[in-house]
Motif scaffolding. Structure first.
Motif, PDB file in Angstrom:
ATOM      1  N   GLU A 269       0.825  -1.207   0.000  1.00 12.31           N
ATOM      2  CA  GLU A 269       0.000   0.000   0.000  1.00 12.31           C
ATOM      3  C   GLU A 269       0.861   1.259   0.000  1.00 12.31           C
ATOM      4  OE1 GLU A 269      -4.226  -1.309   1.996  1.00 12.31           O
ATOM      5  OE2 GLU A 269      -2.638  -0.612   3.332  1.00 12.31           O
ATOM      6  N   LYS A 270       2.041   1.186   0.597  1.00 11.81           N
ATOM      7  CA  LYS A 270       2.965   2.318   0.549  1.00 11.81           C
ATOM      8  C   LYS A 270       3.629   2.420  -0.819  1.00 11.81           C
ATOM      9  CE  LYS A 270       4.147   2.526   5.482  1.00 11.81           C
ATOM     10  NZ  LYS A 270       5.236   2.383   6.478  1.00 11.81           N
ATOM     11  N   LYS A 271       3.894   1.258  -1.404  1.00 12.19           N
ATOM     12  CA  LYS A 271       4.584   1.216  -2.690  1.00 12.19           C
ATOM     13  C   LYS A 271       3.681   1.669  -3.821  1.00 12.19           C
ATOM     14  CE  LYS A 271       7.171  -1.997  -5.640  1.00 12.19           C
ATOM     15  NZ  LYS A 271       7.652  -3.402  -5.782  1.00 12.19           N
ATOM     16  N   TYR A 272       2.399   1.247  -3.780  1.00 10.15           N
ATOM     17  CA  TYR A 272       1.474   1.567  -4.857  1.00 10.15           C
ATOM     18  C   TYR A 272       0.542   2.687  -4.407  1.00 10.15           C
ATOM     19  CZ  TYR A 272       3.068  -3.038  -6.318  1.00 10.15           C
ATOM     20  OH  TYR A 272       3.847  -4.104  -6.660  1.00 10.15           O
ATOM     21  N   PRO A 273       0.565   3.835  -5.064  1.00  6.34           N
ATOM     22  CA  PRO A 273      -0.276   4.969  -4.667  1.00  6.34           C
ATOM     23  C   PRO A 273      -1.754   4.699  -4.926  1.00  6.34           C
ATOM     24  CG  PRO A 273       0.777   5.421  -6.770  1.00  6.34           C
ATOM     25  CD  PRO A 273       1.360   4.126  -6.271  1.00  6.34           C
ATOM     26  N   ASP A 274      -2.609   5.513  -4.305  1.00  2.00           N
ATOM     27  CA  ASP A 274      -4.057   5.378  -4.519  1.00  2.00           C
ATOM     28  C   ASP A 274      -4.429   5.622  -5.977  1.00  2.00           C
ATOM     29  OD1 ASP A 274      -4.683   4.773  -1.894  1.00  2.00           O
ATOM     30  OD2 ASP A 274      -4.807   6.866  -1.310  1.00  2.00           O
ATOM     31  N   SER A 275      -3.743   6.553  -6.586  1.00  2.00           N
ATOM     32  CA  SER A 275      -4.057   6.895  -7.976  1.00  2.00           C
ATOM     33  C   SER A 275      -2.780   7.235  -8.724  1.00  2.00           C
ATOM     34  CB  SER A 275      -5.032   8.072  -8.039  1.00  2.00           C
ATOM     35  OG  SER A 275      -4.461   9.227  -7.465  1.00  2.00           O
ATOM     36  N   ILE A 276      -2.848   7.176 -10.041  1.00  2.00           N
ATOM     37  CA  ILE A 276      -1.746   7.557 -10.897  1.00  2.00           C
ATOM     38  C   ILE A 276      -2.333   8.242 -12.127  1.00  2.00           C
ATOM     39  CG2 ILE A 276      -1.680   5.279 -12.008  1.00  2.00           C
ATOM     40  CD1 ILE A 276       1.363   5.647 -12.259  1.00  2.00           C
ATOM     41  N   PHE A 277      -1.808   9.390 -12.415  1.00  2.00           N
ATOM     42  CA  PHE A 277      -2.340  10.225 -13.504  1.00  2.00           C
ATOM     43  C   PHE A 277      -3.832  10.527 -13.299  1.00  2.00           C
ATOM     44  CE2 PHE A 277       0.981   7.589 -15.696  1.00  2.00           C
ATOM     45  CZ  PHE A 277       1.955   8.575 -15.683  1.00  2.00           C
ATOM     46  N   GLY A 278      -4.219  10.658 -12.030  1.00  2.00           N
ATOM     47  CA  GLY A 278      -5.592  11.009 -11.713  1.00  2.00           C
ATOM     48  C   GLY A 278      -6.578   9.864 -11.720  1.00  2.00           C
ATOM     49  N   GLU A 279      -6.118   8.630 -12.023  1.00  2.00           N
ATOM     50  CA  GLU A 279      -6.992   7.462 -12.058  1.00  2.00           C
ATOM     51  C   GLU A 279      -6.581   6.472 -10.968  1.00  2.00           C
ATOM     52  OE1 GLU A 279      -9.632   7.019 -13.917  1.00  2.00           O
ATOM     53  OE2 GLU A 279      -9.377   8.925 -14.983  1.00  2.00           O
TER      54      GLU A 279
END
Length: 292
Positions: A269-279
């Protein structure tokens, strides 16, 4: 007149109940393989979800063994099917009536590699020499047999295509044969995951094939039957084509500590953000199948 009316009411009730009985979905009969020991998992922490597909396009009976191969369809068959017309036809059932059910964790693709060749340190290994793997293969075969006969208490899970059209069911390119996890209700009566997907940083889909599920047929899998200090209501969360399905609810035991996220989950969860490029970032969503 009164008796005719009463007779018609009784006849209507009989017809309705008969139709309901005839339309009831009948689960396949499952025959387990030979075993030496049966283990019930008592986990103190959230576990990785690693469901195994034991059979696909099952209708009546399935003998569970390690010889199953589900890659039996072809592209023409998928084109002929009209699976896109039956978006809501998938049903998930957990069969809780089979209290003493158990299965091996091995399937067709759980092949143990042979041990590496033993080398005599006093002599250099000649890469051009012919090496006889027969002894090592016998060892590997024995280890596989021992592992196949080690069973775990499980509950059957049936994925049913309740339509007249074929359906494509998504096959993960992460751990396990299905996008499937177990959820349970906590003390606040909220649904929480007690299993998670391990999502690696690099995901390769080379050679990936989904499942083709025929009309009125089943995919057969299982979930672990846990033991623990907390009796609660549970269900299976299932995903295909980023659409979420839930099974029937049932009672089961877990340890309350299984609700707590493990270090592996916290790290992801720390490694992978909630969103990327707004998605919303799909890798983050895959951990708990957050596609609701």
């Amino acid at each position: 007149m009164k008796y005719n009316f009463l007779f018609n009411v009784i006849l209507l009730i009989f017809v309705v109940t008969s139709c309901k009985k005839d339309n009831k979905i009948k689960f396949p009969v499952l025959i387990t393989s030979e075993y030496d020991t049966v283990i019930q998992i008592n986990s103190k922490e959230m576990m990785i979800s690693e469901p195994i597909v034991y059979g696909i396009n099952v209708k009546d009976t399935l003998k569970i063994s390690g010889s199953f191969n589900y890659l039996s369809h072809n592209f023409d068959e998928l084109l002929r099917s009209e699976f896109n017309k039956a978006e809501d036809s998938i049903l998930i059932f957990v069969d809780t009536k089979q209290l003493n059910f158990h299965t091996s964790e091995m399937n067709f693709y759980s092949i143990l590699p042979p041990p590496p060749p033993s080398l005599n340190n006093s002599e250099p290994f000649d890469v051009n020499s012919e090496y006889n793997y027969s002894n090592d293969l016998q060892i590997s075969k024995r280890l596989r047999t021992e592992r196949e006969r080690k069973h775990y208490k499980t509950l059957p899970v049936f994925i049913f295509n309740n339509s007249k059209f074929g359906r494509v069911i998504s096959k993960p390119i992460v751990n396990g044969d299905l996008f499937m996890q177990v959820q349970a209700k906590d003390k606040n009566n909220q649904w929480k995951p007690i299993e998670y997907n391990y999502v690696p940083g690099f995901i390769c889909g080379t050679g990936h094939q989904d499942y083709f599920l025929k009309p009125k047929h089943f995919i057969v899998s299982t979930i672990r039957k846990y033991s623990g200090d907390y009796l609660t209501t549970m269900r299976v969360k299932f995903m295909s084509s980023q659409k979420i399905y839930y099974s029937n609810e049932f009672e089961g035991e877990i340890n309350y500590s299984q609700f707590k996220k493990t270090e592996a989950v916290v790290f992801m969860e720390k490694k992978y953000p909630d969103s990327i490029f707004g998605e919303p970032y799909y890798k983050r969503k895959l951990i708990f199948l957050d596609y609701d």
